[in-house]
Design an enzyme around this catalytic site. Sequence first.
Site, PDB file in Angstrom:
ATOM      1  N   GLY A 248       0.755  -1.244   0.000  1.00 54.15           N
ATOM      2  CA  GLY A 248       0.000   0.000   0.000  1.00 54.15           C
ATOM      3  C   GLY A 248       0.783   1.289   0.000  1.00 54.15           C
ATOM      4  O   GLY A 248       0.175   2.366  -0.100  1.00 54.15           O
ATOM      5  N   PRO A 288       4.564  -4.982  -0.835  1.00 54.38           N
ATOM      6  CA  PRO A 288       4.469  -3.823  -1.731  1.00 54.38           C
ATOM      7  C   PRO A 288       4.316  -4.236  -3.193  1.00 54.38           C
ATOM      8  O   PRO A 288       4.933  -5.209  -3.640  1.00 54.38           O
ATOM      9  CB  PRO A 288       5.816  -3.117  -1.527  1.00 54.38           C
ATOM     10  CG  PRO A 288       6.757  -4.217  -1.148  1.00 54.38           C
ATOM     11  CD  PRO A 288       5.949  -5.236  -0.395  1.00 54.38           C
ATOM     12  N   GLY A 289       3.502  -3.503  -3.903  1.00 56.51           N
ATOM     13  CA  GLY A 289       3.373  -3.734  -5.346  1.00 56.51           C
ATOM     14  C   GLY A 289       3.741  -2.463  -6.078  1.00 56.51           C
ATOM     15  O   GLY A 289       4.817  -2.311  -6.648  1.00 56.51           O
ATOM     16  N   ARG A 290       2.815  -1.491  -5.988  1.00 48.93           N
ATOM     17  CA  ARG A 290       2.980  -0.219  -6.691  1.00 48.93           C
ATOM     18  C   ARG A 290       4.355   0.405  -6.451  1.00 48.93           C
ATOM     19  O   ARG A 290       5.011   0.859  -7.394  1.00 48.93           O
ATOM     20  CB  ARG A 290       1.889   0.744  -6.194  1.00 48.93           C
ATOM     21  CG  ARG A 290       1.825   2.039  -6.967  1.00 48.93           C
ATOM     22  CD  ARG A 290       0.941   3.073  -6.236  1.00 48.93           C
ATOM     23  NE  ARG A 290      -0.316   2.550  -5.783  1.00 48.93           N
ATOM     24  CZ  ARG A 290      -1.451   2.582  -6.467  1.00 48.93           C
ATOM     25  NH1 ARG A 290      -1.484   3.124  -7.655  1.00 48.93           N
ATOM     26  NH2 ARG A 290      -2.548   2.077  -5.942  1.00 48.93           N
ATOM     27  N   CYS A 357     -14.602   3.331 -27.612  1.00 48.76           N
ATOM     28  CA  CYS A 357     -15.924   3.942 -27.665  1.00 48.76           C
ATOM     29  C   CYS A 357     -16.546   4.069 -26.277  1.00 48.76           C
ATOM     30  O   CYS A 357     -17.532   3.391 -25.947  1.00 48.76           O
ATOM     31  CB  CYS A 357     -16.810   3.121 -28.591  1.00 48.76           C
ATOM     32  SG  CYS A 357     -16.045   2.956 -30.197  1.00 48.76           S
ATOM     33  N   TYR A 385      -0.056  -1.443 -12.156  1.00 53.86           N
ATOM     34  CA  TYR A 385      -1.484  -1.451 -12.497  1.00 53.86           C
ATOM     35  C   TYR A 385      -1.730  -0.830 -13.870  1.00 53.86           C
ATOM     36  O   TYR A 385      -2.746  -0.188 -14.112  1.00 53.86           O
ATOM     37  CB  TYR A 385      -2.309  -0.749 -11.403  1.00 53.86           C
ATOM     38  CG  TYR A 385      -2.082  -1.373 -10.040  1.00 53.86           C
ATOM     39  CD1 TYR A 385      -2.538  -2.658  -9.780  1.00 53.86           C
ATOM     40  CD2 TYR A 385      -1.377  -0.715  -9.032  1.00 53.86           C
ATOM     41  CE1 TYR A 385      -2.305  -3.265  -8.546  1.00 53.86           C
ATOM     42  CE2 TYR A 385      -1.139  -1.309  -7.804  1.00 53.86           C
ATOM     43  CZ  TYR A 385      -1.614  -2.583  -7.569  1.00 53.86           C
ATOM     44  OH  TYR A 385      -1.374  -3.180  -6.357  1.00 53.86           O
TER      45      TYR A 385
HETATM   46  N1  LLP Z   1      -1.464  -7.059  -0.730  1.00 50.99           N
HETATM   47  C1  LLP Z   1      -2.777  -7.205  -0.978  1.00 50.99           C
HETATM   48  C2  LLP Z   1      -3.521  -8.237  -0.284  1.00 50.99           C
HETATM   49  C3  LLP Z   1      -3.401  -6.363  -1.925  1.00 50.99           C
HETATM   50  O1  LLP Z   1      -4.704  -6.509  -2.156  1.00 50.99           O
HETATM   51  C4  LLP Z   1      -2.642  -5.380  -2.606  1.00 50.99           C
HETATM   52  C5  LLP Z   1      -3.270  -4.490  -3.593  1.00 50.99           C
HETATM   53  C6  LLP Z   1      -1.274  -5.288  -2.316  1.00 50.99           C
HETATM   54  C7  LLP Z   1      -0.715  -6.131  -1.370  1.00 50.99           C
HETATM   55  C8  LLP Z   1      -0.375  -4.295  -3.004  1.00 50.99           C
HETATM   56  O2  LLP Z   1      -0.753  -2.985  -2.796  1.00 50.99           O
HETATM   57  P1  LLP Z   1       0.184  -1.781  -3.367  1.00 50.99           P
HETATM   58  O3  LLP Z   1       1.501  -1.830  -2.620  1.00 50.99           O
HETATM   59  O4  LLP Z   1       0.380  -2.043  -4.797  1.00 50.99           O
HETATM   60  O5  LLP Z   1      -0.593  -0.563  -3.100  1.00 50.99           O
HETATM   61  N2  LLP Z   1      -5.632  -1.064  -9.209  1.00 50.99           N
HETATM   62  C9  LLP Z   1      -5.446  -0.073  -8.164  1.00 50.99           C
HETATM   63  C10 LLP Z   1      -4.731  -0.637  -6.959  1.00 50.99           C
HETATM   64  C11 LLP Z   1      -5.423  -1.834  -6.362  1.00 50.99           C
HETATM   65  C12 LLP Z   1      -4.650  -2.448  -5.214  1.00 50.99           C
HETATM   66  C13 LLP Z   1      -5.231  -3.765  -4.844  1.00 50.99           C
HETATM   67  N3  LLP Z   1      -4.523  -4.461  -3.812  1.00 50.99           N
HETATM   68  C14 LLP Z   1      -4.721   1.125  -8.771  1.00 50.99           C
HETATM   69  O6  LLP Z   1      -4.444   1.104  -9.967  1.00 50.99           O
HETATM   70  O7  LLP Z   1      -4.476   2.101  -8.089  1.00 50.99           O
END
Ligand code: LLP
Length: 452
Positions: A248, A288-290, A357, A385
């Site tokens: 997050g 972490p992802g983003r 469209c 994403y």
């Molecule tokens: N762990 C779990 C269980 C999650 O559901 C998520 C993201 C993460 C980790 C990673 O979160 P991050 O570090 O990436 O914030 N499509 C949306 C974001 C959706 C996030 C869903 N869960 C966007 O484009 O902003």
Amino acid sequence: MTRNLSADRLQPFARIGGVLHCEEVDLREAARAFGTPLYVYSRAGILERWHAYEAAFAGRPHRIHYAVKANSTLGILELLVEAGACFDVVSAGEILRVLAAGGQPEQIVFSGVGKTRRDIALALLLGVGCINAESIPELERIERIAASLGRRAPVALRINPNVDAHVDEHVATGVGDSKFGIDIRDAFSVCRQLPQMRALELKGLSVHIGSQIRSVEPYRETVRILAPLVRQLEALGLMLEHLDLGGGAGVAYRASETTLEPQNLASALYAELDRELPELKARVDVEPGRSIVAAAGVLLTQVEFIKRGRFGRSFAVVDASMTELLRPALYGAYHKIEEVETPEGPREVFDVVGSVCESTDCLGHGRSLAVKEGTLLALRTAGAYGMSMASNYNSRPLPMEVLVSGNRMTPLRRRQTEADLFADELLAGEARADAGVLRATLFKALDIAQKI
Ligand code: LLP
């Protein structure tokens, strides 16, 4: 490698002689070599963020689980496998991707609110490290499947701590009424039942309170809320192997925004853990992802037409759209859009739109740009994403992706063609065209079209 000295943080994208580069690659070259729309990622940019997490959390036993959903392209996963990452996945498809990229099953945690019997059986048979259960019926399902396979399932409870992460409602996951996790008020009683569920082995607790979080305070609050539960469990003799504090961390999409640095996150989490749970032996995990991949990617797109609206609005119609980058259409998300070559002409205000469209298919409203037909644009901070949410809507082929390292470009997929889009489909009646002939015709036409 380009460094921004003021920030002393590697900048994977920078202007050299007025042209935007990814590491040492001129983005005009990338577009020429692979066409547009094109995702370009910086290998060094991803690795720098990865190592920043590793260094930040190094003070304790820890694991960094990269959230595969942010960017699940095999070549990106492979890079992170090589760097030593663990992975957070939400589907059997993501498990398979990690394995295909060379990851080990025990490095994987499996999250998600709706795991099917098939998903769970596959996860157990493939030897996934931990399944994060999000409800009591799910725990019961995992136990039944594990028992019938003659195994013990490693599980963690995903807790909903009811913390407001102050994020966009579209990406909030840790507040009371969300579909995610087991309500913190029920967690203790669920844990007490676990020793009776003999085919389950409780490994830990997990939380994930939302995405694009800008401050450490919601994380600290989460630790404060979880701490009494951990103490109660330990008093019962249920020692946790790990505490997974989720992903997050936010990144800066605009110049006015700041990135939540891994170092600040780790310091805040560790300080709160020291205060609340000084005896804690459990490993500390994050997902972490983003924040690993977002800043290391751009989406390159070319202007097809300039169009003037009836009431004075100007449109730059580009060859990317909501099918390549859904975030603006879905969340009203902002991505900086800039000309790859610094322009000389006067700027004008444009809506940068795709050709899908849907009227929400706008990649950027009211952007000040100097563009004409053929101008190459970069949508910044698109590594997370972006591709993982791309679709074939309007029967548009997926964009291509390329990984840059120094002055080298490595394609991460071949460009999809229109013929690939229906390769898995079946006609109910008699097939009207021979797919092989159609494909050959398409390729012949494409060959000519590309030279125009
Ligand atoms: N762990 C779990 C269980 C999650 O559901 C998520 C993201 C993460 C980790 C990673 O979160 P991050 O570090 O990436 O914030 N499509 C949306 C974001 C959706 C996030 C869903 N869960 C966007 O484009 O902003």
